[in-house]
Design a protein around this motif. Structure first.
Motif, mmCIF file in Angstrom:
data_model
loop_
_atom_site.group_PDB
_atom_site.id
_atom_site.type_symbol
_atom_site.label_atom_id
_atom_site.label_comp_id
_atom_site.label_asym_id
_atom_site.label_seq_id
_atom_site.Cartn_x
_atom_site.Cartn_y
_atom_site.Cartn_z
ATOM 1 N N VAL A 51 0.836 -1.198 0.000
ATOM 2 C CA VAL A 51 0.000 0.000 0.000
ATOM 3 C C VAL A 51 0.870 1.247 0.000
ATOM 4 C CG1 VAL A 51 -1.830 1.235 1.208
ATOM 5 C CG2 VAL A 51 -1.787 -1.273 1.225
ATOM 6 N N GLU A 52 0.662 2.108 -0.963
ATOM 7 C CA GLU A 52 1.515 3.284 -1.140
ATOM 8 C C GLU A 52 1.543 4.176 0.099
ATOM 9 O OE1 GLU A 52 0.625 5.487 -4.641
ATOM 10 O OE2 GLU A 52 0.856 3.769 -5.991
ATOM 11 N N THR A 53 0.369 4.453 0.671
ATOM 12 C CA THR A 53 0.332 5.363 1.816
ATOM 13 C C THR A 53 1.045 4.777 3.034
ATOM 14 O OG1 THR A 53 -1.875 4.472 2.357
ATOM 15 C CG2 THR A 53 -1.782 6.532 1.089
ATOM 16 N N THR A 54 0.859 3.486 3.254
ATOM 17 C CA THR A 54 1.529 2.828 4.383
ATOM 18 C C THR A 54 3.037 2.870 4.214
ATOM 19 O OG1 THR A 54 -0.357 1.328 4.662
ATOM 20 C CG2 THR A 54 1.731 0.673 5.684
ATOM 21 N N LEU A 55 3.506 2.552 3.011
ATOM 22 C CA LEU A 55 4.946 2.552 2.754
ATOM 23 C C LEU A 55 5.517 3.966 2.785
ATOM 24 C CD1 LEU A 55 5.008 -0.120 -0.091
ATOM 25 C CD2 LEU A 55 5.839 -0.412 2.253
ATOM 26 N N ALA A 56 4.761 4.933 2.290
ATOM 27 C CA ALA A 56 5.228 6.323 2.325
ATOM 28 C C ALA A 56 5.423 6.788 3.766
ATOM 29 C CB ALA A 56 4.241 7.228 1.600
ATOM 30 N N ASN A 57 4.527 6.381 4.650
ATOM 31 C CA ASN A 57 4.673 6.734 6.066
ATOM 32 C C ASN A 57 5.892 6.057 6.680
ATOM 33 O OD1 ASN A 57 2.391 8.368 6.105
ATOM 34 N ND2 ASN A 57 1.017 6.683 6.662
ATOM 35 N N GLU A 58 6.098 4.794 6.327
ATOM 36 C CA GLU A 58 7.249 4.082 6.892
ATOM 37 C C GLU A 58 8.568 4.687 6.437
ATOM 38 O OE1 GLU A 58 9.626 -0.162 6.709
ATOM 39 O OE2 GLU A 58 7.638 -0.021 5.764
ATOM 40 N N PHE A 59 8.675 4.948 5.134
ATOM 41 C CA PHE A 59 9.927 5.454 4.585
ATOM 42 C C PHE A 59 10.058 6.974 4.688
ATOM 43 C CE2 PHE A 59 9.463 1.360 2.354
ATOM 44 C CZ PHE A 59 10.705 0.804 2.618
ATOM 45 N N GLN A 60 8.993 7.613 5.172
ATOM 46 C CA GLN A 60 8.973 9.055 5.385
ATOM 47 C C GLN A 60 9.259 9.821 4.094
ATOM 48 O OE1 GLN A 60 11.138 10.331 8.885
ATOM 49 N NE2 GLN A 60 10.647 8.450 9.994
ATOM 50 N N VAL A 61 8.513 9.450 3.054
ATOM 51 C CA VAL A 61 8.643 10.096 1.754
ATOM 52 C C VAL A 61 7.241 10.337 1.203
ATOM 53 C CG1 VAL A 61 10.867 9.041 1.200
ATOM 54 C CG2 VAL A 61 8.754 7.865 0.553
ATOM 55 N N SER A 62 7.159 11.066 0.085
ATOM 56 C CA SER A 62 5.895 11.213 -0.609
ATOM 57 C C SER A 62 5.566 9.906 -1.326
ATOM 58 C CB SER A 62 5.976 12.359 -1.619
ATOM 59 O OG SER A 62 6.815 11.993 -2.703
ATOM 60 N N ARG A 63 4.382 9.840 -1.924
ATOM 61 C CA ARG A 63 3.991 8.619 -2.610
ATOM 62 C C ARG A 63 4.720 8.447 -3.944
ATOM 63 N NH1 ARG A 63 -2.480 8.474 -2.422
ATOM 64 N NH2 ARG A 63 -2.093 6.564 -3.626
ATOM 65 N N THR A 64 5.331 9.506 -4.473
ATOM 66 C CA THR A 64 5.987 9.413 -5.783
ATOM 67 C C THR A 64 7.135 8.409 -5.807
ATOM 68 O OG1 THR A 64 5.326 11.647 -6.392
ATOM 69 C CG2 THR A 64 7.191 10.684 -7.598
ATOM 70 N N PRO A 65 8.127 8.481 -4.888
ATOM 71 C CA PRO A 65 9.193 7.466 -4.918
ATOM 72 C C PRO A 65 8.684 6.058 -4.594
ATOM 73 C CG PRO A 65 9.457 8.900 -3.029
ATOM 74 C CD PRO A 65 8.417 9.533 -3.888
ATOM 75 N N ILE A 66 7.629 5.973 -3.771
ATOM 76 C CA ILE A 66 7.037 4.661 -3.502
ATOM 77 C C ILE A 66 6.456 4.089 -4.779
ATOM 78 C CG2 ILE A 66 5.238 3.423 -2.260
ATOM 79 C CD1 ILE A 66 7.532 4.343 -0.468
#
Length: 236
Positions: A51-66
Motif C-alpha cells: 500500500v503506497e500510503t503505508t509505505l510512504a509513512n514508513e519510509f517518510q517520503v511522498s507517494r511518488t518514490p514509492i
C-alpha cells in the motif's frame, strides 16, 4: 505457492536472525532495494498488498518514490498491479520456477562471452570476503546472512558482465528465483551451506586464473544442482 491477503507491514524478522535491512529514507532506488529484500526473504509473502500510503509513512517520503519503486518491482515480476486491488506481491509456482531456472542456466553459459577482465580484481576481493562468512554459518542457522551472501555473490558475478542487456536480465531472473528457493533452505540447511562454500571456492579459483568462461559454467552448474535439490521437496 499460497496467496496471503495481508498488508505490508514494516519488516518482520525472518527466522534465525535480527533485521539486516532497515528502511532507507529518500530515493526510489533505495526503497526498491529494501522492498525487494523483504519480498525475497519472504517477509512479504505472495499476495501481500504493498500500500503506497503505508509505505510512504514508513519510509517518510511522498507517494511518488514509492510508486516508482513499486513500478520497478512490477517490471521485475515480483509484484503485480490490478485495478480495484492495488499492487501485491506475485506468487510463483514450481513449473514457472523451473522455467526461470532453465533460462538462467543458458544465461550463465553466456557470461564468459560477454564479460570483461577489468572487473576481476574487485569481484575476486568480494568473493574472498564472503568465504569466512559462509564458514561461520556452519555453527549458526542465520538465514538472512545466508541469503545476504548469495545476494553478494550474485552481484559480484553480475559485475563482470560487460553487456548491459545480459547484465539486467541476469540480475532480474536471480531475484525472481531466489524467493522460491529461499523458502526451502531451512529443510536442507547444512548441505546448502556446504554447496555455497564450494561454489565460492570454485569462483575464487576461476577468478584467480582469469577464466571468465569458467565463472559462467560454475554458476550454471550450481544453479542446476540447486534446482535438483529443491525438486525433492516440491512437485509440478
Amino acid at each position: 505457492m499460497q496467496d496471503h491477503a495481508t498488508q505490508a507491514r514494516p519488516s518482520r524478522k525472518s527466522k534465525g536472525a535480527a533485521q539486516r535491512f532497515p528502511a532507507p529514507r529518500g530515493q526510489a532506488p533505495d526503497i526498491h532495494r529494501a522492498l525487494r529484500e523483504r519480498i525475497c526473504l519472504l517477509r512479504y509473502p505472495p499476495g501481500t498488498l504493498l500500500v503506497e500510503t503505508t509505505l510512504a509513512n514508513e519510509f517518510q517520503v511522498s507517494r511518488t518514490p514509492i510508486r516508482q519503486a513499486l513500478q520497478r518491482l512490477v517490471y521485475e515480476g515480483l509484484a503485480e498491479t490490478r485495478n480495484g486491488v492495488g499492487t501485491s506481491v506475485t506468487g510463483v509456482d514450481f513449473p514457472e520456477f523451473k522455467e526461470i531456472y532453465a533460462f538462467r542456466l543458458r544465461l550463465s553459459e553466456m557470461i564468459g562471452d560477454f564479460s570483461s577482465l577489468d572487473g576481476v580484481p574487485e569481484a575476486l576481493e568480494r568473493i574472498e570476503g564472503l568465504i569466512p562468512r559462509v564458514e561461520a554459518l556452519k555453527g549458526s542457522q542465520n538465514f538472512e546472512e545466508f541469503w545476504a551472501v548469495n545476494h553478494e555473490l550474485q552481484f559480484a558475478t553480475n559485475s563482470l558482465i560487460a553487456n548491459a542487456s545480459l547484465k539486467e536480465v541476469h540480475d532480474r531472473l536471480y531475484f525472481q528465483a531466489s524467493r522460491v528457493w529461499y523458502s526451502f533452505v531451512d529443510k536442507m540447511w547444512e548441505e546448502e551451506v556446504d554447496f555455497l562454500l564450494e561454489e565460492l571456492l570454485e569462483h575464487r579459483r576461476a577468478l584467480r586464473a582469469g577464466d571468465l568462461r569458467a565463472v559462467g559454467f560454475i554458476q550454471r552448474n550450481h544453479i542446476a544442482f540447486g534446482l535438483s535439490r529443491v525438486a525433492r521437496y516440491v512437485s509440478g
